[in-house]
Enzyme design. Structure first.
Site, short mmCIF file in Angstrom:
data_model
loop_
_atom_site.label_atom_id
_atom_site.label_comp_id
_atom_site.label_asym_id
_atom_site.label_seq_id
_atom_site.Cartn_x
_atom_site.Cartn_y
_atom_site.Cartn_z
N ASP A 138 0.83 -1.21 0.00
CA ASP A 138 0.00 0.00 0.00
C ASP A 138 0.86 1.27 0.00
O ASP A 138 1.96 1.27 0.55
CB ASP A 138 -0.93 -0.01 1.23
CG ASP A 138 -2.06 1.00 1.10
OD1 ASP A 138 -2.39 1.40 -0.03
OD2 ASP A 138 -2.62 1.39 2.14
N ASN A 162 1.14 3.38 -2.99
CA ASN A 162 1.59 3.78 -4.33
C ASN A 162 1.05 5.15 -4.73
O ASN A 162 1.77 5.97 -5.29
CB ASN A 162 1.10 2.77 -5.38
CG ASN A 162 1.68 1.39 -5.19
OD1 ASN A 162 2.62 1.23 -4.42
ND2 ASN A 162 1.14 0.41 -5.88
N TRP A 168 2.69 7.95 -2.82
CA TRP A 168 4.08 8.09 -3.29
C TRP A 168 4.11 8.97 -4.55
O TRP A 168 4.93 9.88 -4.67
CB TRP A 168 4.64 6.70 -3.60
CG TRP A 168 6.07 6.67 -4.04
CD1 TRP A 168 7.17 6.52 -3.24
CD2 TRP A 168 6.57 6.77 -5.39
NE1 TRP A 168 8.32 6.52 -4.01
CE2 TRP A 168 7.98 6.67 -5.33
CE3 TRP A 168 5.96 6.93 -6.64
CZ2 TRP A 168 8.79 6.73 -6.46
CZ3 TRP A 168 6.77 6.99 -7.78
CH2 TRP A 168 8.17 6.89 -7.68
N HIS A 210 1.98 3.17 -9.07
CA HIS A 210 1.76 1.73 -9.26
C HIS A 210 2.92 1.11 -10.04
O HIS A 210 3.36 -0.01 -9.74
CB HIS A 210 0.43 1.48 -9.98
CG HIS A 210 -0.78 1.94 -9.20
ND1 HIS A 210 -0.95 1.62 -7.87
CD2 HIS A 210 -1.86 2.68 -9.55
CE1 HIS A 210 -2.10 2.17 -7.44
NE2 HIS A 210 -2.65 2.82 -8.44
N ASN A 219 -11.27 -2.67 -4.84
CA ASN A 219 -10.57 -1.68 -5.66
C ASN A 219 -11.30 -1.36 -6.97
O ASN A 219 -10.97 -0.38 -7.65
CB ASN A 219 -9.13 -2.13 -5.95
CG ASN A 219 -8.20 -2.01 -4.76
OD1 ASN A 219 -7.28 -2.80 -4.57
ND2 ASN A 219 -8.41 -0.99 -3.92
N TRP A 220 -12.33 -2.15 -7.33
CA TRP A 220 -13.16 -1.80 -8.50
C TRP A 220 -13.87 -0.47 -8.28
O TRP A 220 -14.32 0.17 -9.23
CB TRP A 220 -14.23 -2.88 -8.77
CG TRP A 220 -13.70 -4.22 -9.14
CD1 TRP A 220 -13.73 -5.34 -8.37
CD2 TRP A 220 -13.06 -4.62 -10.38
NE1 TRP A 220 -13.15 -6.40 -9.03
CE2 TRP A 220 -12.74 -5.98 -10.26
CE3 TRP A 220 -12.72 -3.94 -11.56
CZ2 TRP A 220 -12.10 -6.70 -11.29
CZ3 TRP A 220 -12.09 -4.64 -12.57
CH2 TRP A 220 -11.79 -6.00 -12.43
N ILE A 224 -6.65 -4.59 7.69
CA ILE A 224 -6.47 -5.79 6.87
C ILE A 224 -7.09 -5.60 5.48
O ILE A 224 -6.72 -6.29 4.54
CB ILE A 224 -7.08 -7.02 7.58
CG1 ILE A 224 -6.48 -7.20 8.99
CG2 ILE A 224 -6.90 -8.31 6.78
CD1 ILE A 224 -5.00 -7.47 9.04
N SER A 225 -8.04 -4.67 5.36
CA SER A 225 -8.67 -4.36 4.05
C SER A 225 -9.11 -5.62 3.29
O SER A 225 -8.90 -5.71 2.08
CB SER A 225 -7.73 -3.50 3.20
OG SER A 225 -7.41 -2.30 3.85
N GLU A 250 2.05 -13.16 12.42
CA GLU A 250 2.67 -11.97 13.04
C GLU A 250 2.46 -10.76 12.12
O GLU A 250 2.71 -10.85 10.92
CB GLU A 250 4.17 -12.20 13.25
CG GLU A 250 4.49 -13.28 14.26
CD GLU A 250 3.94 -12.98 15.65
OE1 GLU A 250 3.99 -11.81 16.08
OE2 GLU A 250 3.44 -13.92 16.29
C1 IPE Z 1 -5.51 -2.73 -0.06
O1 IPE Z 1 -5.15 -1.39 -0.19
C2 IPE Z 1 -5.47 -3.41 -1.38
C3 IPE Z 1 -4.16 -3.53 -2.01
C4 IPE Z 1 -3.01 -3.10 -1.57
C5 IPE Z 1 -4.18 -4.20 -3.27
P1 IPE Z 1 -6.24 -0.23 -0.29
O2 IPE Z 1 -5.49 1.04 -0.42
O3 IPE Z 1 -7.23 -0.53 -1.35
O4 IPE Z 1 -6.97 -0.35 1.10
P2 IPE Z 1 -7.92 0.69 1.86
O5 IPE Z 1 -9.04 1.02 0.93
O6 IPE Z 1 -7.10 1.90 2.17
O7 IPE Z 1 -8.36 -0.02 3.10
C1 IPE Z 2 -1.88 0.14 -3.29
O1 IPE Z 2 -1.59 1.48 -3.34
C2 IPE Z 2 -2.11 -0.45 -4.67
C3 IPE Z 2 -3.51 -0.79 -4.96
C4 IPE Z 2 -4.49 -0.77 -4.12
C5 IPE Z 2 -3.77 -1.22 -6.31
P1 IPE Z 2 -2.73 2.57 -3.30
O2 IPE Z 2 -3.13 2.89 -4.71
O3 IPE Z 2 -3.82 2.15 -2.41
O4 IPE Z 2 -1.96 3.80 -2.69
P2 IPE Z 2 -2.53 4.89 -1.69
O5 IPE Z 2 -3.07 4.16 -0.51
O6 IPE Z 2 -3.60 5.64 -2.43
O7 IPE Z 2 -1.35 5.73 -1.37
MG MG Z 3 -4.16 2.43 -0.43
#
Ligand code: IPE
Ligand code: IPE
Ligand code: MG
Length: 252
Positions: free
Chosen positions: A27, A29, A32, A44, A75-76, A198-199, A210
């Site tokens: 998480d 990206n 960043w 990404h 994520n959809w 944990i999402s 752990e």
């Molecule tokens: C969890 O990250 C999914 C992945 C890293 C693929 P998210 O960025 O989607 O999680 P939430 O929405 O902040 O909980």
């Molecule tokens: C995780 O990074 C990658 C995916 C969920 C695909 P994010 O895209 O969630 O990055 P942030 O949380 O917005 O920084």
């Molecule tokens: Mg994220």
């Protein structure tokens, strides 16, 4: 300025207890990229490099299994444009990484509901899985359109489809129907990017895993950070409900 740990400073002490199975929520990206005034997809793309590093570090340390959360079932709900770019990146990364994964004797599998993916992505997944299916090294699982709740539901659906009687259902049987059933449960769970949740990643499978949370954003997560996580893990006492004294006497 906070310095990143250097490779020289951080080494896994010889004889350390390493995890057999590492599971990672990659998480951070988007943040960043935002910090650099770049589009989210640039984050990404940078994240793919960290994923490559994670595979290398785990394979070099003879880790049995690495499971990476790449795209959750939730994520959809992101903007259509980001989802489309992520799907393209997934297709391209599978093509670009397949050879080196195979050359390193790594078995790759995708866990999650792949029926929602385009035909092109589904066939690319099938190609890389069949290319690497007889490899005997590390198992690399990419969780894509994965949700821990989906995993439990699909297990129950299969149990019912197999005509299993209610009285025959126990934890061992449910485990057999879950994804990753052929692997040891994750020993170490890492989440980068600062969130402590944990999402809907692995739910059942991480009951005794752990947990390691770090503020480092995934594209910044380096080999040295990874080794730091291993060192942290090595210093923990896993009790599985027993007392510390019991565990100490077992290891004496
Ligand atoms: C969890 O990250 C999914 C992945 C890293 C693929 P998210 O960025 O989607 O999680 P939430 O929405 O902040 O909980
Ligand atoms: C995780 O990074 C990658 C995916 C969920 C695909 P994010 O895209 O969630 O990055 P942030 O949380 O917005 O920084
Ligand atoms: Mg994220």
């Amino acid at each position: 300025m906070v310095m990143s740990p250097s490779k020289k400073e951080i080494q896994i002490p010889p004889g350390s207890d390493l995890p057999k199975h590492v599971a990672i929520i990659m998480d951070g990206n988007g943040r960043w990229a935002k910090k650099r005034f770049m589009p989210r997809i640039a984050g990404h793309k940078a994240g793919v490099k960290s994923a490559r590093m994670a595979v290398k570090v785990c394979a070099e340390n003879n880790i049995t299994a690495l499971t990476l959360f790449a795209f959750s079932s939730e994520n959809w709900n992101r903007p259509r444009k980001e989802v489309d770019l992520l799907m393209d990146l997934f297709i391209n990364s599978l093509r670009e990484e397949a050879k080196s994964i195979n050359d390193n004797n790594i078995r790759m599998q995708i866990i999650g509901d792949r029926t929602a993916f385009s035909e092109k992505l589904q066939s690319r997944i099938a190609e890389v899985e069949s290319l690497t299916e007889n490899n005997t090294g590390m198992t690399l699982s990419i969780a894509a359109n994965y949700g821990g709740r989906w995993d439990i539901v699909q297990a129950v659906q299969q149990l019912v489809a197999d005509g299993v009687k209610a009285e025959d259902i126990d934890q061992t049987l449910i485990e057999k129907y879950l994804t990753l059933s052929h692997l040891p449960a994750p020993d170490l769970f890492i989440r980068t990017g600062g969130e402590h949740r944990i999402s809907n990643f692995l739910l059942w499978q991480i009951a005794y895993t752990e947990q390691y949370f770090t503020d480092t954003l995934w594209p910044d997560f380096s080999e040295e950070h990874f080794i730091q996580a291993f060192c942290d893990y090595a210093g923990r006492q896993r009790r599985f409900g027993k007392t510390g004294e019991q565990v100490e006497s077992e290891h004496a």
